[in-house]
Write a protein that holds these residues in place. Structure first.
Motif, short mmCIF file in Angstrom:
data_model
loop_
_atom_site.label_atom_id
_atom_site.label_comp_id
_atom_site.label_asym_id
_atom_site.label_seq_id
_atom_site.Cartn_x
_atom_site.Cartn_y
_atom_site.Cartn_z
N THR A 219 40.06 43.29 35.70
CA THR A 219 39.81 43.05 34.46
C THR A 219 39.28 41.38 34.53
O THR A 219 38.49 40.68 33.99
N LYS A 220 38.91 40.51 36.00
CA LYS A 220 38.38 39.38 35.57
C LYS A 220 36.79 39.50 36.12
O LYS A 220 36.67 40.10 37.56
N VAL A 221 35.92 39.63 35.35
CA VAL A 221 34.80 39.99 35.43
C VAL A 221 33.95 39.33 35.71
O VAL A 221 33.98 38.33 34.04
N VAL A 222 33.04 39.45 36.06
CA VAL A 222 32.02 37.93 36.44
C VAL A 222 30.88 39.26 35.06
O VAL A 222 29.89 39.95 35.96
N SER A 223 30.05 38.20 34.43
CA SER A 223 28.90 38.71 33.12
C SER A 223 27.96 37.91 32.71
O SER A 223 28.93 36.76 33.37
N VAL A 224 27.46 38.33 32.27
CA VAL A 224 26.25 37.18 32.33
C VAL A 224 25.81 37.88 31.05
O VAL A 224 26.47 38.97 30.13
N THR A 225 24.98 37.00 30.66
CA THR A 225 24.13 37.38 29.07
C THR A 225 22.75 37.40 29.02
O THR A 225 21.91 37.44 29.79
N ALA A 226 21.73 37.83 27.84
CA ALA A 226 20.74 38.59 28.14
C ALA A 226 19.96 37.48 28.38
O ALA A 226 18.76 37.77 28.55
N ALA A 227 20.29 36.02 28.57
CA ALA A 227 19.31 34.82 28.76
C ALA A 227 19.44 34.60 29.89
O ALA A 227 18.57 33.79 30.62
N ILE B 58 21.39 35.44 38.56
CA ILE B 58 21.99 36.57 38.18
C ILE B 58 22.34 37.27 39.92
O ILE B 58 23.49 37.61 40.01
N ALA B 59 21.46 36.85 40.79
CA ALA B 59 21.23 37.27 42.24
C ALA B 59 22.66 36.37 42.44
O ALA B 59 23.17 36.89 43.48
N GLN B 60 22.74 35.15 41.87
CA GLN B 60 23.95 34.11 43.09
C GLN B 60 25.19 35.07 42.23
O GLN B 60 26.10 35.02 43.08
N ALA B 61 25.28 35.34 41.03
CA ALA B 61 26.00 36.12 40.68
C ALA B 61 26.84 37.02 41.50
O ALA B 61 27.93 37.24 41.82
N LEU B 62 25.91 37.58 41.66
CA LEU B 62 25.89 39.31 42.42
C LEU B 62 26.47 38.72 44.19
O LEU B 62 27.56 39.20 44.85
N ILE B 63 25.73 37.17 44.94
CA ILE B 63 26.23 37.14 46.39
C ILE B 63 27.52 36.84 45.44
O ILE B 63 28.15 36.86 46.82
N THR B 64 27.80 35.24 44.70
CA THR B 64 29.22 35.05 44.94
C THR B 64 29.97 35.35 44.75
O THR B 64 31.05 35.95 45.08
N GLY B 65 29.56 36.81 44.17
CA GLY B 65 31.12 37.91 43.29
C GLY B 65 31.41 38.88 44.68
O GLY B 65 32.06 39.58 43.80
N GLY B 66 30.45 39.48 45.22
CA GLY B 66 30.88 40.39 46.49
C GLY B 66 30.21 41.95 45.59
O GLY B 66 30.95 42.68 46.74
N ILE B 67 29.64 41.67 44.43
CA ILE B 67 29.25 43.10 43.75
C ILE B 67 28.14 43.20 43.60
O ILE B 67 27.31 42.27 44.34
N SER B 68 27.56 44.23 43.25
CA SER B 68 26.61 45.04 42.93
C SER B 68 25.79 45.26 41.68
O SER B 68 24.54 45.66 41.41
N ALA B 69 26.96 44.79 40.44
CA ALA B 69 26.04 44.81 39.45
C ALA B 69 27.02 44.20 38.52
O ALA B 69 28.56 44.42 38.55
#
Length: 224
Positions: free
Chosen positions: A9-17, A23-34
């Motif tokens: 339920t604790k989701v890393v998300s982004v906006t269209a802008a 985005i790349a930093q969010a994936l790496i920091t969160g250890g996620i693929s999308a």
């Protein structure tokens, strides 16, 4: 087991802008693929994956190494790759519409949806399309981590003692590494088949070994 039981339920998300590098930093920091892409009202409008980001490097490596520029016909064969390779924000990079599933859907339905679309995770959205969580393949695998004793107790209490409505006093349940062995006897052959089938649907069951015997073979009655 439903998607709500296993989702994050604790989701890393982004906006269209959101810019490419963020985005790349969010994936790496969160250890996620999308990550899901949300609008201003938390509606899921797309997903950006590692593969979407890597299109930029793949396209450049395929067509532009050593100063080579491909002919127009080659570039036209890769319109999506070219578009994402040129993308700078989530709006340019995302796959849209996003593949989503509801919290009430079963874990099995989520697994089938991932397999059908060849994705590793799904955005979980309510019926209005608002983000509720994320479910990944790893979350679904957790279903199989239930302890053997817990599985055996559910089979005895929920299936044998309550769901079948027949005499199950002669049935023995053994569970080892998620593999259930049903042995002993029941009155009718069709009852043993139902017991095996229902046992196989219990969360965490890897396989069912059927060693049940019966007093009456009523399978021929069904055939009539």
């Amino acid at each position: 087991m439903t998607v709500e039981d296993v989702m994050t339920t604790k989701v890393v998300s982004v906006t269209a802008a959101t810019p490419f590098k963020d985005i790349a930093q969010a994936l790496i920091t969160g250890g996620i693929s999308a990550v899901p892409v949300l609008d201003d009202d938390d509606h899921v409008i797309g997903m950006v994956s590692e593969a979407d980001l890597l299109r930029k490097e793949e396209f450049r490596e395929e067509f532009y190494r050593e100063g080579y520029r491909p002919p127009l016909r080659a570039r036209l064969r890769h319109p999506k790759g070219r578009q994402k390779a040129a993308g700078d924000t989530a709006a340019d990079l995302m796959t849209s519409p996003a593949i989503t599933i509801t919290p009430a859907a079963t874990a099995v339905a989520a697994a089938r949806l991932m397999d059908a679309h060849d994705v590793k995770r799904l955005a979980v959205a309510d019926y209005n399309g608002r983000l509720q969580g994320i479910v990944s393949r790893r979350d679904l695998v957790k279903v199989f981590l239930r302890g053997d004793e817990e599985i055996a107790a559910e089979i005895r209490d929920d299936i044998l003692d309550h769901a079948l409505w027949v005499d199950t006093s002669g049935v023995r349940v053994e569970v080892h590494q998620g593999i259930v062995t049903l042995s002993g006897w029941m009155d009718r052959r069709t009852e043993t088949a139902i017991a095996v089938r229902m046992t196989g649907r219990v969360n965490g069951v890897v396989d069912v070994v059927d060693k049940l015997t019966w007093k009456t073979d009523d399978s021929t009655w069904e055939a009539r």
